[in-house]
Design an enzyme around this catalytic site. Structure first.
Site, PDB file in Angstrom:
ATOM      1  N   GLU A  59      -1.833  -8.069   6.781  1.00  0.00           N
ATOM      2  CA  GLU A  59      -2.137  -7.892   8.206  1.00  0.00           C
ATOM      3  C   GLU A  59      -3.115  -8.943   8.705  1.00  0.00           C
ATOM      4  O   GLU A  59      -3.902  -8.701   9.622  1.00  0.00           O
ATOM      5  CB  GLU A  59      -2.660  -6.475   8.448  1.00  0.00           C
TER       6      GLU A  59
ATOM      7  N   GLU B  11      -8.104   4.764  15.639  1.00  0.00           N
ATOM      8  CA  GLU B  11      -7.648   3.369  15.636  1.00  0.00           C
ATOM      9  C   GLU B  11      -6.817   3.084  16.873  1.00  0.00           C
ATOM     10  O   GLU B  11      -5.971   3.895  17.261  1.00  0.00           O
ATOM     11  CB  GLU B  11      -6.706   3.096  14.455  1.00  0.00           C
TER      12      GLU B  11
ATOM     13  N   ARG C  75       0.853  -1.177   0.000  1.00  0.00           N
ATOM     14  CA  ARG C  75       0.000   0.000   0.000  1.00  0.00           C
ATOM     15  C   ARG C  75       0.893   1.233   0.000  1.00  0.00           C
ATOM     16  O   ARG C  75       2.114   1.108   0.053  1.00  0.00           O
ATOM     17  CB  ARG C  75      -0.944  -0.005   1.200  1.00  0.00           C
TER      18      ARG C  75
ATOM     19  N   PHE D 239      -2.827 -11.479  10.514  1.00  0.00           N
ATOM     20  CA  PHE D 239      -2.735 -11.901  11.917  1.00  0.00           C
ATOM     21  C   PHE D 239      -2.814 -10.730  12.893  1.00  0.00           C
ATOM     22  O   PHE D 239      -2.488 -10.868  14.066  1.00  0.00           O
ATOM     23  CB  PHE D 239      -1.470 -12.735  12.141  1.00  0.00           C
ATOM     24  N   HIS D 240      -3.248  -9.583  12.379  1.00  0.00           N
ATOM     25  CA  HIS D 240      -3.425  -8.423  13.264  1.00  0.00           C
ATOM     26  C   HIS D 240      -4.713  -8.618  14.057  1.00  0.00           C
ATOM     27  O   HIS D 240      -5.770  -8.877  13.489  1.00  0.00           O
ATOM     28  CB  HIS D 240      -3.542  -7.171  12.386  1.00  0.00           C
TER      29      HIS D 240
ATOM     30  N   ASN E 272      -5.238   7.759   4.630  1.00  0.00           N
ATOM     31  CA  ASN E 272      -4.930   7.030   5.857  1.00  0.00           C
ATOM     32  C   ASN E 272      -3.489   7.316   6.254  1.00  0.00           C
ATOM     33  O   ASN E 272      -2.565   7.069   5.476  1.00  0.00           O
ATOM     34  CB  ASN E 272      -5.097   5.521   5.636  1.00  0.00           C
ATOM     35  N   GLU E 273      -3.346   7.881   7.433  1.00  0.00           N
ATOM     36  CA  GLU E 273      -2.010   8.098   8.012  1.00  0.00           C
ATOM     37  C   GLU E 273      -0.992   8.623   6.999  1.00  0.00           C
ATOM     38  O   GLU E 273      -0.033   7.927   6.642  1.00  0.00           O
ATOM     39  CB  GLU E 273      -1.492   6.795   8.621  1.00  0.00           C
TER      40      GLU E 273
HETATM   41  C1  GAL Z   1      -2.481   1.568  11.195  1.00  0.00           C
HETATM   42  C2  GAL Z   1      -3.153   1.647   9.838  1.00  0.00           C
HETATM   43  C3  GAL Z   1      -4.107   0.505   9.648  1.00  0.00           C
HETATM   44  C4  GAL Z   1      -3.441  -0.786  10.001  1.00  0.00           C
HETATM   45  C5  GAL Z   1      -2.921  -0.695  11.393  1.00  0.00           C
HETATM   46  C6  GAL Z   1      -2.238  -1.929  11.851  1.00  0.00           C
HETATM   47  O1  GAL Z   1      -1.355   2.352  11.327  1.00  0.00           O
HETATM   48  O2  GAL Z   1      -3.849   2.848   9.697  1.00  0.00           O
HETATM   49  O3  GAL Z   1      -4.514   0.494   8.311  1.00  0.00           O
HETATM   50  O4  GAL Z   1      -2.404  -1.008   9.108  1.00  0.00           O
HETATM   51  O5  GAL Z   1      -1.981   0.333  11.465  1.00  0.00           O
HETATM   52  O6  GAL Z   1      -1.709  -1.780  13.156  1.00  0.00           O
END
Ligand code: GAL
Length: 680
Positions: A360, A312, A110, A362-363, A148-149
């Site tokens: 991601e 988040e 990304r 396994f997040h 995003n960020e």
């Molecule tokens: C953030 C991001 C999310 C995701 C998350 C994982 O920084 O905005 O899309 O990647 O981290 O921890």
């Protein structure tokens, strides 16, 4: 549903495009069970929303917004521009980012774009506008989440051209006089007489790409400033494209806490309608709690003290150095309430349902791979219930009497290795002082060096390595008018151009602090230097303490010496000083104090400045913050981060348990209480 849900926002990123209709139906029921009332949708959906250039397919998103709305859920609608689709790479290869070393990056992850590339900017603004046009008037639409960020950097030729434009505006006519093109001012500001770097035409000016030897720090600093502005311009284009269709819907983007250094968040905060942040822990254990406060206090300050949005966090993940660590049971609830304590009006997560595939996968998420019959989902439901009980707190604010300077210029200047010493990191130094205030139970805001310092009894100028002439004047006025300031080592070594201050540091503030720093002496790795109050009229502040990282040969020019170096080449020379200036006091600390000495210093300066902890005598590890509402209403948030029951002096009704406290409140190990205090 006919009206948006009331109370704190609770929910997270929702990515139904990764699932089928059966899962959507399950999501609806589980969201009701967890009392989710907010979903952030579409953050990375560009390739689905615009499958080929200029052809949009909104069907899936139409259905999602309608479904969420019927389920009682408001939508934070994202623009998907942090992840351009593969077709974009092939159509616009020049818009792919190039690293400092000259490597062009490809899609497959990304954030593959250059924020200065015209094709990217046009495509991003176009899809933002198309989304706004499509969903204007949709009842679920509560907020726009642009991108995003923001956090990528690029060193390509588009970036070079934009950089030159930025520099011409910064160093233009005004500096070179009539007929000048700014190049003379640029050469002067960057000190290009050193190492034969003088520019004789604008075409020669490039981003700070990889070099053979150490880069020019003034050049690097300007690139950091430029890049923050360039990304901000990119944000503003999307925001304006959106506002044309939905002028009444607030627009934000999510700032990344605590690490990213790429944005001047003061400047960005002026352009968003509300500050929203993401926060992820970078270490497990005790350090995490002050770190959460450090991020939350900045979020609140960037939003001028108004309630902000936690966009988040993670239900369970902690980013360990080389692994993912997991939060212990109960921690998610306590963390979430800690954000609310410091002024957030939301508790949101990345993400609702754990992805089955992708980088991601396994997040952790609100609904784990194992489904709802899990510890995490049960804790999510418990949290949803707790958050729903705090509706009356929405809109209230967190007062602070102490502030720390927060200055992107100083951060960038230090990180550009103006000082070639690995341990002198802006974030670490500011964090260490903030953590000492956290341990003292004193709530702290952050303030821009040119912000309203006079609101505070005490200001910490930590890691204020770069102080502009205007910043120095503001600090001088503040102390003269009765303020208390604590400046740490290395303060004011350079000006806004990243040129050294001459005639002794801290340059124009020498008389304010009553000192002159003649020489700095970094310590060897692991070396410490003892401090002593012996023979000086101090109050034992530093006795038994020691300095690390750094020391300075410092002469008092009127300041009272509170502690001296007890050993080594600086033995007997001042280490810590205090000076009366005008109606105020200026303290200077010429080394990095160990935690104990720092705690004693913070207690002493807070007492002298009259800045009190929220509740006096709270046990260590118990965090207490008060939010104030209208008409004298207040709520006391008590977070027990320890493994033992804690008793604090407090009265009111705990909104979470319904229990009353009259003078004394007992909080279980790892527990939380939110007291509605008796009306003032
Ligand atoms: C953030 C991001 C999310 C995701 C998350 C994982 O920084 O905005 O899309 O990647 O981290 O921890």
């Amino acid at each position: 549903m006919t009206a948006k849900p009331a109370g704190m926002w609770f929910g997270g990123d929702y990515n139904p495009e990764q699932w089928d209709e059966k899962v959507w139906a399950a999501d609806d029921a589980l969201m009701r069970e967890a009392r989710v009332n907010t979903a952030t949708v579409g953050v990375f959906s560009w390739s689905i929303l615009e499958p080929e250039e200029g052809r949009y397919d909104f069907g899936w998103l139409d259905a999602t917004l309608d479904r969420l709305w019927h389920n009682g859920i408001r939508v934070v609608l994202a623009t998907p521009t942090a992840s351009p689709p593969p077709w974009f790479t092939l159509a616009h290869p020049d818009a792919m980012p190039v690293t400092r070393e000259g490597t062009r990056l490809w899609h497959g992850s990304r954030d593959t774009y250059c924020a200065a590339a015209p094709a990217y900017r046009a495509a991003a603004a176009r899809i933002a506008g198309a989304l706004a046009e499509r969903y204007a008037g949709h009842p679920a639409l509560a907020m726009w989440h642009v991108h995003n960020e923001y956090g990528t950097v690029c060193w390509c030729d588009h970036a070079a051209a934009a950089f030159r434009g930025w520099l011409q505006r910064r160093y233009g006519k005004e500096h070179d006089g009539e007929g000048g093109d700014g190049l003379a001012a640029l050469n002067e500001a960057w000190g290009t007489a050193f190492w034969s770097q003088r520019y004789s035409s604008w075409e020669q000016v490039l981003p700070p790409r990889a070099t053979q030897w150490r880069a020019n720090p003034s050049h690097s600093l300007d690139y950091s400033r430029f890049w923050s502005d360039e990304m901000l311009a990119s944000f503003c284009e999307q925001r304006d494209a959106i506002r044309r269709h939905t002028p009444e819907v607030p627009v934000t983007t999510n700032f990344m806490m605590p690490h990213y250094q790429l944005l001047d968040l003061w400047a960005w905060s002026r352009e968003v309608d509300v500050v929203a942040v993401d926060h992820y822990f970078g270490s497990a254990g005790r350090d995490g709690h002050p770190d959460l406060a450090f991020s939350a206090d900045r979020a609140r300050s960037f939003n001028s003290g108004r309630p902000w949005i936690l966009m988040e966090q993670s239900t369970s993940l902690i980013y360990g150095r080389d692994r993912i660590l997991i939060k212990e049971p109960g921690r998610m609830l306590r963390d979430s309430i800690a954000y609310l304590a410091r002024g957030s009006d939301s508790v949101m997560f990345f993400q609702w349902r754990a992805s089955q595939a992708g980088a991601e996968m396994f997040h952790p998420a609100m609904v784990p791979h194992a489904g709802p019959d899990t510890r995490i989902f049960r804790e999510v439901c418990e949290l949803g219930q707790a958050v729903s009980r705090l509706a009356e707190v929405v809109g209230s604010t967190v007062p602070a009497e102490v502030a720390m300077l927060w200055d992107a210029d100083s951060w960038w200047a230090l990180e550009n290795r103006g000082i070639p010493l690995a341990e002198v990191r802006y974030l670490d130094l500011v964090r260490a002082d903030h953590a000492a205030l956290w341990r003292a139970g004193v709530v702290c805001d952050f303030v821009h060096p040119l912000g309203d310092l006079a609101r505070y009894r005490l200001v910490f100028a930590t890691a204020a390595y770069l102080i502009s002439d205007e910043g120095a004047q503001a600090l001088r006025n503040y102390v003269e008018g009765g303020g208390h300031v604590v400046m740490s080592f290395g303060g004011g070594m350079v000006d806004a151009r990243h040129h050294a201050r001459l005639d002794g540091y801290p340059g124009p503030l020498r008389d304010v602090f009553g000192i002159r720093v003649e020489e700095f002496r970094p310590l060897a790795p692991g070396e410490t230097v003892p401090l002593t109050g012996d023979g000086v009229p101090g109050d034992g502040l530093a006795d038994g303490g020691h300095g690390t990282i750094w020391s300075e040969l410092l002469r008092s020019e009127g300041a009272e010496v509170l502690a001296s170096y007890g050993d080594g080449p600086l033995a007997g020379h001042p280490a810590m000083t205090r000076n009366s200036f005008g109606a105020g006091t200026a303290w200077y600390v010429s080394t990095q104090l160990d935690a104990g000495a720092r705690d004693r210093l913070v207690a002493a300066v807070a007492a002298e400045a009259g800045a009190a902890p929220v509740v006096v005598g709270a046990p260590p590890g118990v965090e207490i913050v008060r939010r104030h509402g209208d008409a004298g209403r207040s709520w006391l948030f008590v977070l027990n981060h320890t493994g033992a029951a804690a008793v604090v002096e407090a009265s009111g009704v705990d909104l979470l348990s319904g229990r009353s406290a009259d003078g004394q409140l007992e909080v279980a190990p790892g527990g939380v209480a939110v007291l509605r205090e008796h009306d003032a």
